[in-house]
Design a protein around this motif. Structure first.
Motif, PDB file in Angstrom:
ATOM      1  N   GLY A  32      -8.962  87.273 101.437  1.00 13.56           N
ATOM      2  CA  GLY A  32      -9.756  88.453 101.775  1.00 13.56           C
ATOM      3  C   GLY A  32      -9.324  89.109 103.083  1.00 13.56           C
ATOM      4  O   GLY A  32     -10.007  90.010 103.565  1.00 13.56           O
ATOM      5  N   ILE A  33      -8.222  88.661 103.673  1.00 11.99           N
ATOM      6  CA  ILE A  33      -7.748  89.286 104.907  1.00 11.99           C
ATOM      7  C   ILE A  33      -6.836  90.462 104.566  1.00 11.99           C
ATOM      8  O   ILE A  33      -6.384  90.599 103.426  1.00 11.99           O
ATOM      9  N   SER A  34      -6.571  91.306 105.544  1.00 12.47           N
ATOM     10  CA  SER A  34      -5.731  92.488 105.309  1.00 12.47           C
ATOM     11  C   SER A  34      -4.281  92.076 105.056  1.00 12.47           C
ATOM     12  O   SER A  34      -3.875  90.951 105.370  1.00 12.47           O
ATOM     13  N   LYS A  35      -3.513  92.999 104.529  1.00 10.71           N
ATOM     14  CA  LYS A  35      -2.099  92.752 104.241  1.00 10.71           C
ATOM     15  C   LYS A  35      -1.334  92.464 105.542  1.00 10.71           C
ATOM     16  O   LYS A  35      -0.476  91.586 105.578  1.00 10.71           O
ATOM     17  N   ASP A  36      -1.652  93.173 106.623  1.00 11.95           N
ATOM     18  CA  ASP A  36      -0.994  92.920 107.909  1.00 11.95           C
ATOM     19  C   ASP A  36      -1.331  91.527 108.429  1.00 11.95           C
ATOM     20  O   ASP A  36      -0.460  90.809 108.934  1.00 11.95           O
ATOM     21  N   GLN A  37      -2.596  91.134 108.315  1.00 14.28           N
ATOM     22  CA  GLN A  37      -2.995  89.793 108.737  1.00 14.28           C
ATOM     23  C   GLN A  37      -2.310  88.738 107.872  1.00 14.28           C
ATOM     24  O   GLN A  37      -1.848  87.710 108.371  1.00 14.28           O
ATOM     25  N   ALA A  38      -2.210  89.015 106.574  1.00 11.96           N
ATOM     26  CA  ALA A  38      -1.553  88.090 105.650  1.00 11.96           C
ATOM     27  C   ALA A  38      -0.068  87.950 105.982  1.00 11.96           C
ATOM     28  O   ALA A  38       0.493  86.853 105.891  1.00 11.96           O
ATOM     29  N   ASN A  39       0.567  89.042 106.397  1.00 10.35           N
ATOM     30  CA  ASN A  39       1.974  88.971 106.809  1.00 10.35           C
ATOM     31  C   ASN A  39       2.137  88.067 108.026  1.00 10.35           C
ATOM     32  O   ASN A  39       3.091  87.292 108.111  1.00 10.35           O
ATOM     33  N   ALA A  40       1.212  88.150 108.976  1.00  8.98           N
ATOM     34  CA  ALA A  40       1.257  87.292 110.164  1.00  8.98           C
ATOM     35  C   ALA A  40       1.063  85.822 109.764  1.00  8.98           C
ATOM     36  O   ALA A  40       1.773  84.939 110.256  1.00  8.98           O
ATOM     37  N   VAL A  41       0.129  85.565 108.864  1.00  8.14           N
ATOM     38  CA  VAL A  41      -0.119  84.205 108.380  1.00  8.14           C
ATOM     39  C   VAL A  41       1.128  83.678 107.662  1.00  8.14           C
ATOM     40  O   VAL A  41       1.556  82.540 107.888  1.00  8.14           O
ATOM     41  N   LEU A  42       1.728  84.507 106.833  1.00  8.58           N
ATOM     42  CA  LEU A  42       2.935  84.127 106.100  1.00  8.58           C
ATOM     43  C   LEU A  42       4.050  83.746 107.072  1.00  8.58           C
ATOM     44  O   LEU A  42       4.725  82.728 106.895  1.00  8.58           O
ATOM     45  N   THR A  43       4.237  84.530 108.110  1.00  7.73           N
ATOM     46  CA  THR A  43       5.263  84.243 109.117  1.00  7.73           C
ATOM     47  C   THR A  43       4.998  82.896 109.784  1.00  7.73           C
ATOM     48  O   THR A  43       5.926  82.091 109.978  1.00  7.73           O
ATOM     49  N   GLN A  44       3.749  82.615 110.117  1.00  2.83           N
ATOM     50  CA  GLN A  44       3.401  81.349 110.759  1.00  2.83           C
ATOM     51  C   GLN A  44       3.585  80.169 109.805  1.00  2.83           C
ATOM     52  O   GLN A  44       4.043  79.098 110.219  1.00  2.83           O
ATOM     53  N   LEU A  45       3.242  80.351 108.542  1.00  2.00           N
ATOM     54  CA  LEU A  45       3.439  79.287 107.551  1.00  2.00           C
ATOM     55  C   LEU A  45       4.933  78.996 107.381  1.00  2.00           C
ATOM     56  O   LEU A  45       5.341  77.829 107.306  1.00  2.00           O
ATOM     57  N   LYS A  46       5.741  80.035 107.329  1.00  2.00           N
ATOM     58  CA  LYS A  46       7.193  79.835 107.237  1.00  2.00           C
ATOM     59  C   LYS A  46       7.711  79.122 108.474  1.00  2.00           C
ATOM     60  O   LYS A  46       8.614  78.295 108.388  1.00  2.00           O
ATOM     61  N   ASP A  47       7.143  79.445 109.638  1.00  2.00           N
ATOM     62  CA  ASP A  47       7.593  78.851 110.893  1.00  2.00           C
ATOM     63  C   ASP A  47       7.382  77.337 110.932  1.00  2.00           C
ATOM     64  O   ASP A  47       8.162  76.620 111.550  1.00  2.00           O
ATOM     65  N   VAL A  48       6.338  76.828 110.270  1.00  2.00           N
ATOM     66  CA  VAL A  48       6.117  75.372 110.243  1.00  2.00           C
ATOM     67  C   VAL A  48       6.861  74.708 109.087  1.00  2.00           C
ATOM     68  O   VAL A  48       6.848  73.487 108.976  1.00  2.00           O
ATOM     69  N   ASN A 101      -0.996  77.275 117.987  1.00  2.00           N
ATOM     70  CA  ASN A 101       0.239  76.618 118.414  1.00  2.00           C
ATOM     71  C   ASN A 101       0.843  75.781 117.303  1.00  2.00           C
ATOM     72  O   ASN A 101       0.133  75.027 116.633  1.00  2.00           O
ATOM     73  N   LYS A 102       2.150  75.903 117.162  1.00  2.00           N
ATOM     74  CA  LYS A 102       2.892  75.031 116.254  1.00  2.00           C
ATOM     75  C   LYS A 102       3.023  73.673 116.928  1.00  2.00           C
ATOM     76  O   LYS A 102       3.464  73.576 118.072  1.00  2.00           O
ATOM     77  N   ILE A 103       2.617  72.631 116.220  1.00  2.00           N
ATOM     78  CA  ILE A 103       2.701  71.273 116.748  1.00  2.00           C
ATOM     79  C   ILE A 103       4.064  70.683 116.395  1.00  2.00           C
ATOM     80  O   ILE A 103       4.730  70.076 117.221  1.00  2.00           O
ATOM     81  N   CYS A 104       4.463  70.860 115.139  1.00  2.00           N
ATOM     82  CA  CYS A 104       5.754  70.368 114.664  1.00  2.00           C
ATOM     83  C   CYS A 104       6.047  71.003 113.307  1.00  2.00           C
ATOM     84  O   CYS A 104       5.225  71.738 112.774  1.00  2.00           O
ATOM     85  N   ASP A 105       7.204  70.711 112.757  1.00  2.00           N
ATOM     86  CA  ASP A 105       7.560  71.190 111.422  1.00  2.00           C
ATOM     87  C   ASP A 105       7.019  70.233 110.367  1.00  2.00           C
ATOM     88  O   ASP A 105       6.868  69.033 110.636  1.00  2.00           O
ATOM     89  N   LEU A 106       6.766  70.758 109.189  1.00  2.00           N
ATOM     90  CA  LEU A 106       6.339  69.906 108.073  1.00  2.00           C
ATOM     91  C   LEU A 106       7.344  68.802 107.811  1.00  2.00           C
ATOM     92  O   LEU A 106       6.969  67.668 107.515  1.00  2.00           O
TER      93      LEU A 106
END
Length: 188
Positions: A32-48, A101-106
């Protein structure tokens, strides 16, 4: 003839590459978040280290808990609050992202199913070696967790006969180092 072959080749490449897949749209739709917010979440998920975004499943929408089934890491759980990513953890419950904060990679804390099975066998053999009647051992509730330093902790319970033939339950913790050598065994 050459044009139609070229078009078919390009279309095949687009299908294989996943063109048309919209991960941020999936995140936006599920959360239910905006597309811009979802893009930020996607970037963070990829980062971990999340590698796959083929759909987002909801655990508890009211609390903002969701997960993605990743082919490499299994279920990857994440939390959304006020349109922002607040936590990411692997299927063993180890956090890789919290408090912005990123703690570590998966990859640092996640094992494949084959690795989990291998560590379970190592732990079971180690525990059996310390029992009075190893052939009577029944294992239950085995959990395998990889630490950031590469060691692995295996916990669980074992039911086995003692010297008097009575079956008793004991909890155990086995730690295995990065070279797959048992470094400690504790019974609880």
């Amino acid at each position: 003839m050459k044009k139609s072959f070229l078009v078919a080749l390009i279309m095949s490449a687009l299908l294989v590459s996943g063109c048309g897949n919209d991960p941020s749209g999936d995140i936006s739709k599920a959360t239910g978040i905006s597309k811009d917010q979802a893009n930020a979440v996607l970037t963070q998920l990829k980062d971990v280290g999340v590698t796959e975004f083929d759909g987002v499943s909801t655990l508890d929408k009211d609390k903002g808990y969701y997960y993605i089934q990743d082919s490499k890491y299994g279920r990857v759980f994440f939390g959304i609050k006020d349109g922002k990513l607040v936590a990411v953890e692997n299927q063993q419950g180890v956090k890789v992202y919290a408090s912005d904060n990123k703690i570590c990679d998966l990859a640092d804390v996640t094992l494949t199913d084959a690795q989990v099975a291998e560590y379970q066998v190592i732990a079971q053999n180690t525990v059996k070696d310390r029992l009075k009647a190893p052939s009577t051992a029944d294992f239950d509730n085995i959990k395998v967790v990889k630490s950031k330093d590469g060691s692995v902790l295996i916990t669980g319970t074992v039911d086995a006969q003692n010297s008097f033939g009575a079956k008793l339950r004991k909890g155990f913790m086995v730690t295995v180092d990065v070279n797959k050598q048992v470094s400690s065994v504790n019974f609880l």
